[in-house]
Design a protein around this motif. Structure first.
Motif, PDB file in Angstrom:
ATOM      1  N   MET A  96       0.804  -1.142   0.048  1.00 49.70           N
ATOM      2  CA  MET A  96      -0.099   0.021  -0.019  1.00 49.70           C
ATOM      3  C   MET A  96       0.917   1.016   0.048  1.00 49.70           C
ATOM      4  N   SER A  97       1.833   1.247   0.828  1.00 45.92           N
ATOM      5  CA  SER A  97       2.689   2.534   0.916  1.00 45.92           C
ATOM      6  C   SER A  97       3.517   2.556  -0.607  1.00 45.92           C
ATOM      7  N   PHE A  98       3.751   1.500  -1.266  1.00 43.23           N
ATOM      8  CA  PHE A  98       4.230   1.713  -2.765  1.00 43.23           C
ATOM      9  C   PHE A  98       3.351   1.982  -3.524  1.00 43.23           C
ATOM     10  N   VAL A  99       2.096   1.739  -3.533  1.00 45.47           N
ATOM     11  CA  VAL A  99       1.195   2.306  -4.433  1.00 45.47           C
ATOM     12  C   VAL A  99       0.882   3.716  -4.188  1.00 45.47           C
ATOM     13  N   LEU A 100       0.674   3.881  -3.086  1.00 45.32           N
ATOM     14  CA  LEU A 100       0.463   5.252  -2.437  1.00 45.32           C
ATOM     15  C   LEU A 100       1.562   6.241  -3.103  1.00 45.32           C
ATOM     16  N   SER A 101       2.657   6.114  -2.960  1.00 39.08           N
ATOM     17  CA  SER A 101       3.999   6.627  -3.310  1.00 39.08           C
ATOM     18  C   SER A 101       3.977   6.971  -4.888  1.00 39.08           C
ATOM     19  N   LEU A 102       3.683   5.698  -5.637  1.00 38.53           N
ATOM     20  CA  LEU A 102       3.408   5.845  -7.231  1.00 38.53           C
ATOM     21  C   LEU A 102       2.690   6.826  -7.541  1.00 38.53           C
ATOM     22  N   PHE A 103       1.355   6.519  -7.033  1.00 40.37           N
ATOM     23  CA  PHE A 103       0.290   7.574  -7.351  1.00 40.37           C
ATOM     24  C   PHE A 103       0.593   9.058  -6.848  1.00 40.37           C
ATOM     25  N   ALA A 104       1.036   9.255  -6.002  1.00 45.78           N
ATOM     26  CA  ALA A 104       1.609  10.816  -5.373  1.00 45.78           C
ATOM     27  C   ALA A 104       2.528  11.173  -6.444  1.00 45.78           C
ATOM     28  N   ALA A 105       3.496  10.404  -6.644  1.00 45.82           N
ATOM     29  CA  ALA A 105       4.537  10.779  -7.581  1.00 45.82           C
ATOM     30  C   ALA A 105       4.040  11.251  -8.855  1.00 45.82           C
ATOM     31  N   ILE A 106       3.133  10.480  -9.450  1.00 47.80           N
ATOM     32  CA  ILE A 106       2.340  11.077 -10.747  1.00 47.80           C
ATOM     33  C   ILE A 106       1.642  12.268 -10.538  1.00 47.80           C
ATOM     34  N   THR A 107       0.831  12.505  -9.489  1.00 48.94           N
ATOM     35  CA  THR A 107       0.105  13.723  -9.242  1.00 48.94           C
ATOM     36  C   THR A 107       1.227  14.827  -8.952  1.00 48.94           C
ATOM     37  N   VAL A 108       2.081  14.639  -8.203  1.00 50.19           N
ATOM     38  CA  VAL A 108       3.040  15.707  -7.862  1.00 50.19           C
ATOM     39  C   VAL A 108       3.601  16.424  -9.115  1.00 50.19           C
ATOM     40  N   GLN A 109       3.797  15.449 -10.093  1.00 47.09           N
ATOM     41  CA  GLN A 109       4.641  15.907 -11.344  1.00 47.09           C
ATOM     42  C   GLN A 109       3.518  16.385 -12.255  1.00 47.09           C
ATOM     43  N   LYS A 110       2.260  15.758 -12.373  1.00 48.88           N
ATOM     44  CA  LYS A 110       1.355  16.727 -13.017  1.00 48.88           C
ATOM     45  C   LYS A 110       0.959  18.051 -12.435  1.00 48.88           C
ATOM     46  N   ASN A 111       0.943  18.275 -11.176  1.00 48.31           N
ATOM     47  CA  ASN A 111       0.639  19.677 -10.575  1.00 48.31           C
ATOM     48  C   ASN A 111       1.715  20.440 -10.979  1.00 48.31           C
ATOM     49  N   ILE A 112       3.141  20.079 -10.853  1.00 46.31           N
ATOM     50  CA  ILE A 112       4.045  20.974 -11.335  1.00 46.31           C
ATOM     51  C   ILE A 112       3.959  21.431 -12.877  1.00 46.31           C
ATOM     52  N   ARG A 113       3.544  20.324 -13.621  1.00 44.84           N
ATOM     53  CA  ARG A 113       3.587  20.481 -15.031  1.00 44.84           C
ATOM     54  C   ARG A 113       2.402  21.574 -15.372  1.00 44.84           C
ATOM     55  N   ASP A 114       1.244  21.587 -14.717  1.00 46.16           N
ATOM     56  CA  ASP A 114      -0.079  22.426 -14.832  1.00 46.16           C
ATOM     57  C   ASP A 114       0.297  23.702 -14.422  1.00 46.16           C
ATOM     58  N   THR A 115       0.956  23.814 -13.204  1.00 45.94           N
ATOM     59  CA  THR A 115       1.275  25.190 -12.622  1.00 45.94           C
ATOM     60  C   THR A 115       2.297  25.693 -13.825  1.00 45.94           C
ATOM     61  N   GLN A 116       3.222  25.069 -14.206  1.00 48.91           N
ATOM     62  CA  GLN A 116       4.343  25.834 -15.147  1.00 48.91           C
ATOM     63  C   GLN A 116       3.561  25.895 -16.327  1.00 48.91           C
ATOM     64  N   ARG A 117       2.599  25.423 -16.897  1.00 53.74           N
ATOM     65  CA  ARG A 117       1.899  25.658 -18.172  1.00 53.74           C
ATOM     66  C   ARG A 117       1.055  26.854 -17.935  1.00 53.74           C
ATOM     67  N   ALA A 118       0.500  26.903 -16.938  1.00 59.63           N
ATOM     68  CA  ALA A 118      -0.481  28.148 -16.510  1.00 59.63           C
ATOM     69  C   ALA A 118       0.253  29.162 -16.387  1.00 59.63           C
ATOM     70  N   ARG A 119       1.458  29.380 -15.935  1.00 60.57           N
ATOM     71  CA  ARG A 119       1.993  30.682 -15.580  1.00 60.57           C
ATOM     72  C   ARG A 119       2.768  30.958 -16.924  1.00 60.57           C
ATOM     73  N   GLU A 120       3.102  30.136 -17.918  1.00 62.30           N
ATOM     74  CA  GLU A 120       3.724  30.290 -19.108  1.00 62.30           C
ATOM     75  C   GLU A 120       2.904  31.015 -20.402  1.00 62.30           C
ATOM     76  N   ARG A 121       1.481  31.003 -19.839  1.00 55.05           N
ATOM     77  CA  ARG A 121       0.468  31.534 -20.752  1.00 55.05           C
ATOM     78  C   ARG A 121       0.240  32.918 -20.539  1.00 55.05           C
ATOM     79  N   ASP A 122       0.756  33.432 -19.656  1.00 54.76           N
ATOM     80  CA  ASP A 122       0.686  34.883 -19.367  1.00 54.76           C
ATOM     81  C   ASP A 122       1.928  35.724 -20.254  1.00 54.76           C
TER      82      ASP A 122
END
Length: 156
Positions: free
Chosen positions: A130-156
């Motif tokens: 369970m901690s392995f699966v939680l870590s994998l899912f969270a890593a995907i989500t953190v990477q997605k958030n970083i990319r979404d934030t960067q993309r939103a800021r580049e639009r300006d």
């Protein structure tokens, strides 16, 4: 006042009693970003604390450590490849395939390792899984958030 984060003031009084931070379109909320980082830290920390306290040989601990690191990298790499493909950014088929293979191999190695671990109780196996699966899912989500934030800021 030009800064979006500043409170509007009218003759020393606030027009809006709440400080409202404007998010850019497509940018994740601070709560979601915090929850994602929290899940990643909790998952990885729990996994490492479990490994540190486990009654297994050092080579076994090294195996489970390597599988987690490999899995985290594979999950983030696959998420990036899938998203790049979806957004029309060129991704070679070999990289895309290797990303899928790496994630499947890391999950398989964790499953096989836990299945064959005779020195680990069933409850511990569940904890590591369970901690392995939680870590994998969270890593995907953190990477997605970083990319979404960067993309939103580049639009300006």
């Amino acid at each position: 006042m030009s800064n979006e984060n500043e409170v509007l003031l009218d003759k020393g009084k606030q027009k809006d009693p709440k400080l409202k931070v404007q998010r850019k379109e497509g940018e994740p909320t601070p709560a979601f970003i915090g929850a994602s980082w929290g899940a990643l830290l909790v998952g990885v920390a729990a996994y490492f604390i479990g490994l540190f306290n486990a009654a297994m040989q050092l080579n076994e601990k090294g195996y489970y450590f390597a599988v987690l690191i490999f899995g985290l990298y594979a999950a983030v790499s696959l998420q990036k490849a899938v998203r790049d493909k979806d957004e029309g950014i060129p991704v070679t088929n070999i990289y895309y395939g290797i990303s899928w293979l790496a994630l499947i191999v890391s999950i398989s190695l964790m499953g096989i390792g836990l299945y064959n671990a005779g020195s680990i109780d069933l409850s511990e196996k569940g904890f590591y899984g369970m901690s392995f699966v939680l870590s994998l899912f969270a890593a995907i989500t953190v990477q997605k958030n970083i990319r979404d934030t960067q993309r939103a800021r580049e639009r300006d």
